[in-house]
Design an enzyme around this catalytic site. Structure first.
Site, PDB file in Angstrom:
ATOM      1  N   GLU A 426       0.766  -1.292   0.281  1.00  0.00           N
ATOM      2  CA  GLU A 426       0.004   0.063   0.169  1.00  0.00           C
ATOM      3  C   GLU A 426       0.932   1.236  -0.084  1.00  0.00           C
ATOM      4  OE1 GLU A 426      -2.183   0.251   3.566  1.00  0.00           O
ATOM      5  OE2 GLU A 426      -3.151   2.033   3.085  1.00  0.00           O
ATOM      6  N   ASP A 500      -1.078  -1.212   5.794  1.00  0.00           N
ATOM      7  CA  ASP A 500      -0.935  -0.720   7.016  1.00  0.00           C
ATOM      8  C   ASP A 500      -1.801  -1.211   7.986  1.00  0.00           C
ATOM      9  OD1 ASP A 500       0.941   0.873   6.475  1.00  0.00           O
ATOM     10  OD2 ASP A 500      -0.613   2.682   5.836  1.00  0.00           O
ATOM     11  N   ASP A 502      -4.521  -0.406   9.650  1.00  0.00           N
ATOM     12  CA  ASP A 502      -5.719   0.616   9.961  1.00  0.00           C
ATOM     13  C   ASP A 502      -6.546   0.503   9.086  1.00  0.00           C
ATOM     14  OD1 ASP A 502      -4.694   1.547   7.551  1.00  0.00           O
ATOM     15  OD2 ASP A 502      -3.714   3.731   8.190  1.00  0.00           O
ATOM     16  N   ASP A 504      -7.773   2.051   6.186  1.00  0.00           N
ATOM     17  CA  ASP A 504      -7.442   1.960   4.827  1.00  0.00           C
ATOM     18  C   ASP A 504      -6.685   0.600   4.368  1.00  0.00           C
ATOM     19  OD1 ASP A 504      -8.684   4.255   3.931  1.00  0.00           O
ATOM     20  OD2 ASP A 504      -6.642   5.319   3.776  1.00  0.00           O
TER      21      ASP A 504
END
Ligand code: 2B7
Length: 643
Positions: A426, A500, A502, A504
């Site tokens: 990402e 990541d 998180d 997203d």
């Protein structure tokens, strides 16, 4: 000079009467197509005159009263008395069928009229026809009425500074269903004529509507080709060839290939008339193309000597404009609508001219030659597949060329595919760290620049491949997708998603898994899809560093490091430097990977729908409650764990 009724005159008028009785025989039909043949017949004479080099302008006017006028700047129709024919020039041209070629030994004659019958047919099918010949400084005028049977005789109208011929006629309402001239039809015809008569301007005026349009091609066919390919990307340089064959056939061809286009467009003309159904000249062009590219491909080992390039595949994307002028004695048209050139000599004439010039060109421009050969081979492969596979393959090839993969993928060096790993990362910054920290032999890095498309409700190839991230992914993995996905073709033994920890990141992970699930299911089923697990914490003091993946790890690490420990929480891959990323997440020796599997197909299907379908609120809730990657619970299983 009045029309005195001698035997000769009777025979002539008999001829015109035959036209009136059976117009279809001469102009094909009495509908709007037939009506416009009256125009083409007159126009042909003007164009021939310009082609001979007389006059730079041709004017066509649709008058208010429904009549039509053509004016040229040529030498003017001869009006003098011809002792042999016992008629004046006007009568020969407008009252005698096939009444051409008497004044002039023109080798090449226009053939727009369906059967090339000449201006007398227009006269025979008109209520009246007027002609002016501006010649020797004098305006000579005559009028024909009653389908050409009534002749006014030639009148001197005084001196003039004009040169050329002006013809105006009014079609016979009793013969035609409708005598309304069509601006667009005439415009299209003049456009064709203009490109074949370079340097001559055709001026079209419609007095009924005040519409005006000019047609002019300084560069003839080449310009015509360019207009037909505007906005299109061409595969190779445009080729322009011309010459004359031994039997006097004049040939001009302009051709090229449009990139990523699968149509074949050959616009052909013979003696200034569009040959919509092709004919021998078109066959000659095709033959030359196929043989030249085949010879090239074999001589340069692009195909084996027992293989050959298929002509149809070769011509995909071809745009060719071909014009031949056949000497009158060889000119022959075929077919119901005479839209096909029947002159056999045209085949060899075109073939040998193009073959000679093209084979030379290909030797000089190997790059262009190879591009065409390659595209042909690609297309032959595509055709070998089933219909449904074809579209996908083409779109793939297209995507390969529309964006440059090399600036996305950092490949690995090993060709041992099953041992290779593709990290889908990402963001560019994490991608940068991953590139630095990877094992360049076995690990390839593909950074994602945007979010991959949500493929939950996407079934059409165009949309799917329109998304660069998805298209890149398919291309990189190298094994196709959907029904033509072939697991044996995969370029990587492990496809590893690295995002990541998180919202997203989870979302991207889910989007990718959804895509694999829907379009490359065997990739998951056979255990090739993984999720990388970056650590969540680093517990450290001056002497010790312990990475933690969950709260249990964390508690243990705190105890181990002891007093004065510091806890770093990693939210993104970018927060780690490259060697941290390498040792914790990428290195085969020390990383953790989750292998993705489908626990329960029914359930997986539902989950995929829930997370990625239109119901965004539900998805958000879910992600918030499961922020620790458990979004993949039903898909993943820990397989690698060390230290
Ligand atoms: C084959 C017949 C029809 N013709 C000539 C010469 C010039 C000429 C024409 C013409 C249509 C509308 C404006 C040749 C050829 C008859 O013989 S027909 N220009 N234009 C025309 O019909 N325009 C000619 C040689 C020497 N001088 C004149």
């Amino acid at each position: 000079m009045n029309g005195n009724y001698n035997a000769n005159e009777l025979r002539v008028l008999h001829g015109l009467e035959a036209v009136v009785r059976r117009p279809g025989m001469y102009i094909g039909s009495t509908d709007t197509v037939g009506l416009h043949h009256l125009v083409w017949e007159i126009l042909d004479n003007a164009v021939d005159e310009a082609n001979e080099g007389y006059g730079k302008n041709i004017f066509v006017t649709i008058h208010d009263d429904g009549s039509l006028e053509v004016q040229d700047q040529g030498r003017g129709v001869p009006y003098d008395y011809n002792a042999k024919e016992k008629k004046n020039g006007f009568q020969i041209v407008y009252q005698t069928l096939h009444g051409g070629g008497k004044f002039d030994e023109e080798l090449y004659k226009s053939a727009s009229g369906l059967h090339g019958v000449g201006a007398a047919v227009t006269n025979a099918l008109s209520e009246w026809l007027e002609v002016h010949s501006y010649r020797d400084g004098i305006d000579h005028y005559a009028k024909f009425e009653k389908n050409g049977s009534k002749f006014s005789g030639i009148k001197e109208m005084g001196s003039t500074s004009l040169r050329g011929t002006k013809v105006r006629f009014y079609p016979d309402k009793k013969i035609f269903d409708d005598i309304t001239f069509n601006f667009d039809k005439i415009a299209q015809h003049l456009d064709d004529k203009a490109c074949l008569t370079k340097g001559v301007t055709f001026h079209l005026v419609d007095e009924r509507t005040n519409r005006k349009q000019d047609f002019f091609y300084a560069n003839g066919l080449l310009e015509y080709f360019n207009r037909h390919t505007v906005g299109k990307e061409l595969l190779i340089q445009t080729l322009h060839m011309d010459g004359v064959s031994d039997d006097g056939i004049k040939i001009e061809a302009v051709f090229g290939f449009i990139k990523d286009n699968y149509d074949e467009k050959i616009i052909s003309f013979a003696n200034g008339v569009r040959t919509g159904d092709g004919g021998y000249h078109v066959t000659g062009l095709k033959k030359a193309l196929t043989s030249c590219f085949n010879s090239y491909a074999i001589n340069h080992s692009e195909i084996k000597s027992n293989e050959s390039l298929d002509g149809d595949c070769l011509r995909e994307g071809l745009v060719a404009i071909l014009s031949v002028w056949v000497p009158e004695h060889l000119l022959q048209f075929e077919g119901q609508t005479k839209g096909k050139l029947g002159t056999k000599e045209a085949l060899n004439a075109v073939d040998s001219l193009i073959e000679g010039k093209l084979s030379y060109y290909l030797e000089e421009h190997a790059n262009d030659a190879s591009l065409v050969v390659k595209k042909t081979i690609d297309e032959m492969r595509v055709r070998a597949k089933t219909e449904s596979e074809r579209k996908k393959e083409r779109e793939l090839l297209k995507n390969k060329t529309t964006f440059n993969l090399s600036d996305k993928l950092t490949p690995c060096s090993s060709k041992d595919y099953m041992n290779n790993e593709l990290f889908i990362v990402e963001g560019d910054s994490a991608g940068g760290s991953a590139k630095k920290g990877r094992d360049p032999k076995y690990q390839a890095i593909l950074p994602l620049r945007g979010k991959p498309l949500n493929t939950t409700d996407v079934n059409d190839v165009k949309t799917l491949l329109g998304n660069k991230e998805i298209a890149t992914l398919i291309y990189t993995i190298g094994a196709g997708f959907d029904s033509d996905f072939k697991i044996k073709d995969i370029h990587y033994g492990k496809v590893i998603i690295m995002t990541d920890a998180d919202d997203d990141g989870s979302h991207i992970q889910s989007l990718l898994l959804t895509f694999f699930y829907n379009h490359m299911k065997p990739l998951i089923e056979t255990g090739h899809v993984y999720v990388a697990c970056p650590p969540l914490y680093l517990v450290s003091n001056a002497r010790k560093k312990i990475y933690c993946w969950d709260d249990k790890d964390l508690a243990k690490a705190k105890a181990e490091v002891g007093a004065g420990y510091k806890v770093n929480r990693y939210k993104g891959l970018g927060e780690m430097n490259y060697d941290q990323l390498a040792s914790t997440t990428m290195s085969r020796a020390s990383r953790r990977l989750l292998k993705v599997y489908i626990a329960d197909d029914e359930d997986a299907h539902d989950k995929v729908k829930l997370f990625l379908g239109k119901d965004t609120d539900r998805r958000k809730d879910w992600i918030e409650n499961n922020i620790d990657f458990s979004i993949n619970d039903s898909f993943t299983e820990e397989v690698e764990r060390e230290k």
